[in-house]
Design a protein around this motif. Structure first.
Motif, PDB file in Angstrom:
ATOM      1  N   ALA A  31      -4.247  -1.383   9.966  1.00 28.32           N
ATOM      2  CA  ALA A  31      -3.512  -1.920   8.811  1.00 28.32           C
ATOM      3  C   ALA A  31      -3.405  -0.937   7.662  1.00 28.32           C
ATOM      4  CB  ALA A  31      -4.162  -3.211   8.336  1.00 28.32           C
ATOM      5  N   SER A  32      -3.282   0.329   7.990  1.00 29.40           N
ATOM      6  CA  SER A  32      -3.149   1.341   6.959  1.00 29.40           C
ATOM      7  C   SER A  32      -1.984   2.248   7.349  1.00 29.40           C
ATOM      8  CB  SER A  32      -4.464   2.118   6.911  1.00 29.40           C
ATOM      9  OG  SER A  32      -4.568   2.758   5.709  1.00 29.40           O
ATOM     10  N   TYR A  33      -1.118   2.517   6.414  1.00 28.42           N
ATOM     11  CA  TYR A  33       0.111   3.259   6.744  1.00 28.42           C
ATOM     12  C   TYR A  33       0.399   4.321   5.702  1.00 28.42           C
ATOM     13  CZ  TYR A  33       0.791  -0.501  10.038  1.00 28.42           C
ATOM     14  OH  TYR A  33       0.606  -1.372  11.067  1.00 28.42           O
ATOM     15  N   ASP A  34       1.127   5.356   6.144  1.00 27.99           N
ATOM     16  CA  ASP A  34       1.573   6.407   5.237  1.00 27.99           C
ATOM     17  C   ASP A  34       3.096   6.388   5.223  1.00 27.99           C
ATOM     18  OD1 ASP A  34      -1.068   7.118   4.917  1.00 27.99           O
ATOM     19  OD2 ASP A  34      -1.013   8.600   6.537  1.00 27.99           O
ATOM     20  N   TYR A  35       3.654   6.709   4.074  1.00 31.91           N
ATOM     21  CA  TYR A  35       5.119   6.680   3.934  1.00 31.91           C
ATOM     22  C   TYR A  35       5.667   8.092   4.095  1.00 31.91           C
ATOM     23  CZ  TYR A  35       4.677   1.826   2.827  1.00 31.91           C
ATOM     24  OH  TYR A  35       4.409   0.487   2.945  1.00 31.91           O
ATOM     25  N   GLY A  36       6.595   8.232   5.027  1.00 29.81           N
ATOM     26  CA  GLY A  36       7.180   9.539   5.319  1.00 29.81           C
ATOM     27  C   GLY A  36       8.300   9.872   4.348  1.00 29.81           C
ATOM     28  N   PRO A  37       8.992  11.012   4.595  1.00 26.84           N
ATOM     29  CA  PRO A  37      10.004  11.488   3.641  1.00 26.84           C
ATOM     30  C   PRO A  37      11.068  10.431   3.286  1.00 26.84           C
ATOM     31  CG  PRO A  37       9.571  13.134   5.310  1.00 26.84           C
ATOM     32  CD  PRO A  37       8.789  11.930   5.724  1.00 26.84           C
ATOM     33  N   LEU A  38      11.602   9.727   4.280  1.00 25.79           N
ATOM     34  CA  LEU A  38      12.621   8.725   3.945  1.00 25.79           C
ATOM     35  C   LEU A  38      11.975   7.497   3.319  1.00 25.79           C
ATOM     36  CD1 LEU A  38      15.291   8.804   6.786  1.00 25.79           C
ATOM     37  CD2 LEU A  38      14.938  10.342   4.874  1.00 25.79           C
ATOM     38  N   GLY A 220       1.553  -0.391  -9.643  1.00 25.18           N
ATOM     39  CA  GLY A 220       0.375   0.393  -9.273  1.00 25.18           C
ATOM     40  C   GLY A 220      -0.320  -0.154  -8.057  1.00 25.18           C
ATOM     41  N   LYS A 221      -1.264   0.643  -7.563  1.00 22.83           N
ATOM     42  CA  LYS A 221      -1.988   0.257  -6.346  1.00 22.83           C
ATOM     43  C   LYS A 221      -2.958  -0.884  -6.609  1.00 22.83           C
ATOM     44  CE  LYS A 221      -0.967   3.675  -3.302  1.00 22.83           C
ATOM     45  NZ  LYS A 221      -1.098   4.063  -1.946  1.00 22.83           N
ATOM     46  N   ALA A 222      -3.098  -1.737  -5.601  1.00 14.92           N
ATOM     47  CA  ALA A 222      -4.107  -2.792  -5.636  1.00 14.92           C
ATOM     48  C   ALA A 222      -4.774  -2.804  -4.261  1.00 14.92           C
ATOM     49  CB  ALA A 222      -3.461  -4.128  -5.940  1.00 14.92           C
ATOM     50  N   PHE A 223      -5.973  -3.343  -4.211  1.00 14.32           N
ATOM     51  CA  PHE A 223      -6.773  -3.277  -2.978  1.00 14.32           C
ATOM     52  C   PHE A 223      -7.395  -4.635  -2.692  1.00 14.32           C
ATOM     53  CE2 PHE A 223      -6.624   0.686  -5.211  1.00 14.32           C
ATOM     54  CZ  PHE A 223      -6.412   1.633  -4.227  1.00 14.32           C
ATOM     55  N   ARG A 224      -7.257  -5.085  -1.466  1.00 16.32           N
ATOM     56  CA  ARG A 224      -7.893  -6.349  -1.074  1.00 16.32           C
ATOM     57  C   ARG A 224      -8.444  -6.195   0.332  1.00 16.32           C
ATOM     58  NH1 ARG A 224      -3.491 -10.857  -3.242  1.00 16.32           N
ATOM     59  NH2 ARG A 224      -3.464 -10.048  -5.368  1.00 16.32           N
ATOM     60  N   ASN A 225      -9.700  -6.575   0.492  1.00 10.67           N
ATOM     61  CA  ASN A 225     -10.313  -6.457   1.805  1.00 10.67           C
ATOM     62  C   ASN A 225      -9.899  -7.662   2.656  1.00 10.67           C
ATOM     63  OD1 ASN A 225     -11.797  -5.505   3.860  1.00 10.67           O
ATOM     64  ND2 ASN A 225     -13.793  -5.834   2.923  1.00 10.67           N
ATOM     65  N   GLU A 226      -8.637  -7.678   3.023  1.00 10.72           N
ATOM     66  CA  GLU A 226      -8.064  -8.823   3.744  1.00 10.72           C
ATOM     67  C   GLU A 226      -8.803  -9.033   5.061  1.00 10.72           C
ATOM     68  OE1 GLU A 226      -5.690 -10.695   2.613  1.00 10.72           O
ATOM     69  OE2 GLU A 226      -4.484  -9.532   1.206  1.00 10.72           O
ATOM     70  N   ILE A 227      -9.102 -10.287   5.383  1.00  9.63           N
ATOM     71  CA  ILE A 227      -9.784 -10.575   6.651  1.00  9.63           C
ATOM     72  C   ILE A 227      -8.867 -10.203   7.815  1.00  9.63           C
ATOM     73  CG2 ILE A 227     -10.814 -12.384   8.092  1.00  9.63           C
ATOM     74  CD1 ILE A 227     -11.432 -13.869   5.444  1.00  9.63           C
ATOM     75  N   PHE A 234       3.323  -5.808   5.991  1.00  7.64           N
ATOM     76  CA  PHE A 234       3.375  -7.058   5.226  1.00  7.64           C
ATOM     77  C   PHE A 234       2.047  -7.311   4.518  1.00  7.64           C
ATOM     78  CE2 PHE A 234       2.724 -11.646   4.792  1.00  7.64           C
ATOM     79  CZ  PHE A 234       3.876 -12.014   4.125  1.00  7.64           C
ATOM     80  N   ARG A 235       0.960  -7.173   5.241  1.00 13.53           N
ATOM     81  CA  ARG A 235      -0.357  -7.391   4.638  1.00 13.53           C
ATOM     82  C   ARG A 235      -1.258  -6.215   4.983  1.00 13.53           C
ATOM     83  NH1 ARG A 235      -2.172 -11.827   2.791  1.00 13.53           N
ATOM     84  NH2 ARG A 235      -0.859 -13.185   4.046  1.00 13.53           N
ATOM     85  N   THR A 236      -1.580  -5.425   3.974  1.00 11.35           N
ATOM     86  CA  THR A 236      -2.449  -4.274   4.188  1.00 11.35           C
ATOM     87  C   THR A 236      -3.584  -4.343   3.165  1.00 11.35           C
ATOM     88  OG1 THR A 236      -0.922  -3.036   2.790  1.00 11.35           O
ATOM     89  CG2 THR A 236      -0.709  -2.718   5.152  1.00 11.35           C
ATOM     90  N   ARG A 237      -4.591  -3.510   3.329  1.00  9.68           N
ATOM     91  CA  ARG A 237      -5.729  -3.591   2.403  1.00  9.68           C
ATOM     92  C   ARG A 237      -5.476  -2.774   1.142  1.00  9.68           C
ATOM     93  NH1 ARG A 237      -8.161  -3.779   7.672  1.00  9.68           N
ATOM     94  NH2 ARG A 237      -8.665  -5.973   7.966  1.00  9.68           N
ATOM     95  N   GLU A 238      -4.585  -1.807   1.246  1.00  8.49           N
ATOM     96  CA  GLU A 238      -4.178  -1.019   0.080  1.00  8.49           C
ATOM     97  C   GLU A 238      -2.678  -1.228  -0.049  1.00  8.49           C
ATOM     98  OE1 GLU A 238      -5.171   3.139   0.476  1.00  8.49           O
ATOM     99  OE2 GLU A 238      -3.555   3.732  -0.876  1.00  8.49           O
ATOM    100  N   PHE A 239      -2.209  -1.611  -1.214  1.00  9.73           N
ATOM    101  CA  PHE A 239      -0.770  -1.855  -1.366  1.00  9.73           C
ATOM    102  C   PHE A 239      -0.369  -1.631  -2.824  1.00  9.73           C
ATOM    103  CE2 PHE A 239      -1.259  -6.129  -3.235  1.00  9.73           C
ATOM    104  CZ  PHE A 239      -2.542  -6.447  -2.834  1.00  9.73           C
ATOM    105  N   GLU A 240       0.925  -1.671  -3.068  1.00 12.05           N
ATOM    106  CA  GLU A 240       1.390  -1.448  -4.438  1.00 12.05           C
ATOM    107  C   GLU A 240       1.969  -2.731  -5.000  1.00 12.05           C
ATOM    108  OE1 GLU A 240       3.255   2.392  -3.436  1.00 12.05           O
ATOM    109  OE2 GLU A 240       3.480   2.603  -5.609  1.00 12.05           O
ATOM    110  N   GLN A 241       1.508  -3.098  -6.166  1.00  8.24           N
ATOM    111  CA  GLN A 241       2.063  -4.291  -6.810  1.00  8.24           C
ATOM    112  C   GLN A 241       3.015  -3.903  -7.923  1.00  8.24           C
ATOM    113  OE1 GLN A 241      -1.398  -6.707  -7.977  1.00  8.24           O
ATOM    114  NE2 GLN A 241      -0.700  -8.209  -6.482  1.00  8.24           N
ATOM    115  N   MET A 242       3.978  -4.763  -8.157  1.00  9.69           N
ATOM    116  CA  MET A 242       4.869  -4.608  -9.308  1.00  9.69           C
ATOM    117  C   MET A 242       4.744  -5.929 -10.054  1.00  9.69           C
ATOM    118  SD  MET A 242       8.083  -2.582  -7.642  1.00  9.69           S
ATOM    119  CE  MET A 242       8.772  -3.870  -6.621  1.00  9.69           C
TER     120      MET A 242
END
Ligand code: ATP
Length: 478
Positions: A31-38, A220-227, A234-242
């Protein structure tokens, strides 16, 4: 669209450089992803739309607060005590589940059995599941074997689980400051950006001379140790909120909530090109309201896996400000000099996840054009990472030189990509999948009369136009 389309979108994202699985060379981090150039460009375009929609209002300003804050912030906000998900483990295989999530995957006869055991009415909706979770938690000793007796299936094994009694699982990630774990202080990675706004709100208000009603926006980034983190991004442990926190007079909370509900749902269709039929509001039942909320609506989108929340609009009352005042001992009241009135403003929060909007935009744009045997990302022009692909028909006869000249002349206004590899059809199809709205081909005729062929991604229509008209054509047809 079905769940199999989600798999196709995941694969397209990797192939085209939108999203990569994180730490792949080490087997990946779940559940962790990196965003590529596009992906970076698409994410940026979405966040810019949101930022503009917020800060173009004269009474809404921006903020960028720290991810790590004084630990008392999370005591005051109630996150240390209340930011929990009810969970249960299957003793057989040690799999852990969020109870509401587990129940939403059960057959109706299982929910019926639970309702009967807990003496509640089955309304056949999410409020029933919320109610069951709540009772299982509050009376966990009494109902310790209720899940097993009702025949709750473990989605992983497909068998009835040997479920532990319901317990709370705090979603905040903890770390510590200082040179040693023993002397350092425990701190948390923020689970929402909102608190950074609340603790700064009077500094912002004073420095910008703002009067209620006013808003503070933050990305900014937010972090939740989702079960359970799943469904791609859609649901990751590190994500960006607006998030935008709108400070209003306590008598105006309800009208302000209505205003923001309307503005926010329109944003999705007007700015991100989302079909209105795939958006809806879902009001939280009283049982499901967060500890700080008086009223809450989710905006949901119809994803390939079903309806899912993309944004929460919450009436957070003045709970947070009052709690910060209690714990810090500092005055958190707003002073209205004209009315000579002091009060804690109510806060209407609009909170969305950038990564979820990214996924929503991809799902909405993904199109399989079976007639032409191609996949197209029908991204709105403003969101497309590249706007134009520039292609010389051949790699010789001075065509690449002419193509580069055209590339240089238009790339300062529109992000372009240059491609001279393979047949022209293949080059167009490559860009269709990446969402590039226009393709330009430079051929021998171009050298004679300064005309090019411009092709539209969605209709595949081609037009012969003078080089000087490229930008005009794009602005009229985008
Ligand atoms: P959910 O019910 O999906 O867990 P939530 O109600 O806890 O979400 P909020 O606390 O209201 O979510 O957060 C606001 C927004 O932040 C959500 O609408 C969503 O877009 C985003 N968000 C929350 N949790 C996550 C996550 N784990 N991964 C990605 N985005 C998230």
């Amino acid at each position: 669209m079905s769940i199999k389309h989600l798999d196709k979108i995941v694969s397209l994202c990797k192939r085209k450089g939108f999203v990569f699985p994180n730490s792949e060379i080490y087997g990946g981090l779940k559940a962790s992803y990196d965003y590529g150039p596009l992906g970076v460009d698409l994410k940026k375009a979405i966040s810019e739309k949101w930022w503009k929609a917020m800060t173009s209002n004269s009474n809404i300003v921006g903020l960028d607060s720290s991810i790590m804050v004084h630990p008392d912030v999370w005591e005051a906000s109630g996150h240390v005590d209340n930011f929990n998900d009810p969970m249960t483990d299957n003793k057989d295989n040690k799999k852990r589940y969020r109870i509401d999530d587990l129940l939403s995957q059960q057959k109706s006869k299982v929910i019926d059995a639970l309702c009967e055991a807990l003496s509640i009415e089955n309304k056949n909706d999410s409020t029933t599941i919320d109610k069951i979770s709540e009772i299982l938690l509050q009376e966990s000793d009494k109902y310790s074997d209720a899940l097993e007796s009702a025949g709750v299936i473990d989605p992983f094994s497909g068998n009835i689980g040997k479920w532990t009694q319901a317990t709370q699982f705090n979603l905040m990630f903890q770390t510590n400051t200082g040179p040693s774990e023993k002397t350092g202080k425990n701190i948390y990675l923020r689970p929402e950006t909102a608190q950074g706004i609340y603790i700064n709100y009077l500094l912002v208000q004073n420095s910008m001379r703002l009067k209620v009603p006013f808003g503070i926006a933050q990305i900014g980034k937010a972090f939740r140790n989702e079960i359970i983190a799943r469904n791609f991004i859609f649901r990751t442990r590190e994500f960006e909120q607006m998030e935008m926190q709108y400070f209003v007079h306590p008598s105006e909370d309800e009208s302000s909530m209505e205003l923001w509900k309307e503005k926010r749902i329109s944003f999705y269709s007007n700015e991100l090109g989302i079909n209105k039929d795939k958006l809806k509001f879902h009001q939280h039942s009283e049982d499901a309201l967060a500890h700080y909320a008086k009223d809450a609506f989710d905006i949901e989108y119809y994803f390939p896996f079903g309806w899912g929340e993309v944004e929460g609009i919450h009436n957070r009352t003045n709970f947070d400000l009052k709690e910060h005042e209690k714990l810090s001992g500092k005055n958190m009241m707003y002073f209205d000099a004209i009315k000579n009135e002091k009060y804690h403003p109510f806060i209407i929060e609009t909170s969305t996840g950038l990564n979820r909007l990214f996924l929503m935009v991809l799902c909405e744009s993904y199109y399989e054009d079976n007639e032409n045997n191609r996949t197209v990302l029908k991204l709105p022009f403003d969101l497309a990472p590249n706007k134009i692909v520039v292609c010389p028909l051949l790699k010789k006869d001075g065509l690449p030189e002419k193509a580069k000249e055209i590339f240089d002349s238009i790339s300062s206004t529109h992000k372009c990509v240059y491609d001279q590899q393979g047949s022209i059809g293949k080059r167009y199809y490559r860009q269709d999948e990446a969402g590039t709205p226009f393709g330009i081909t430079i051929d021998h005729e171009t050298l004679q009369d300064n005309s090019i062929t411009i092709r539209e991604r969605d209709s595949m229509e081609q037009h012969r136009i003078p080089i000087d008209n490229i930008l005009k054509f794009i602005s009229e047809n985008k």
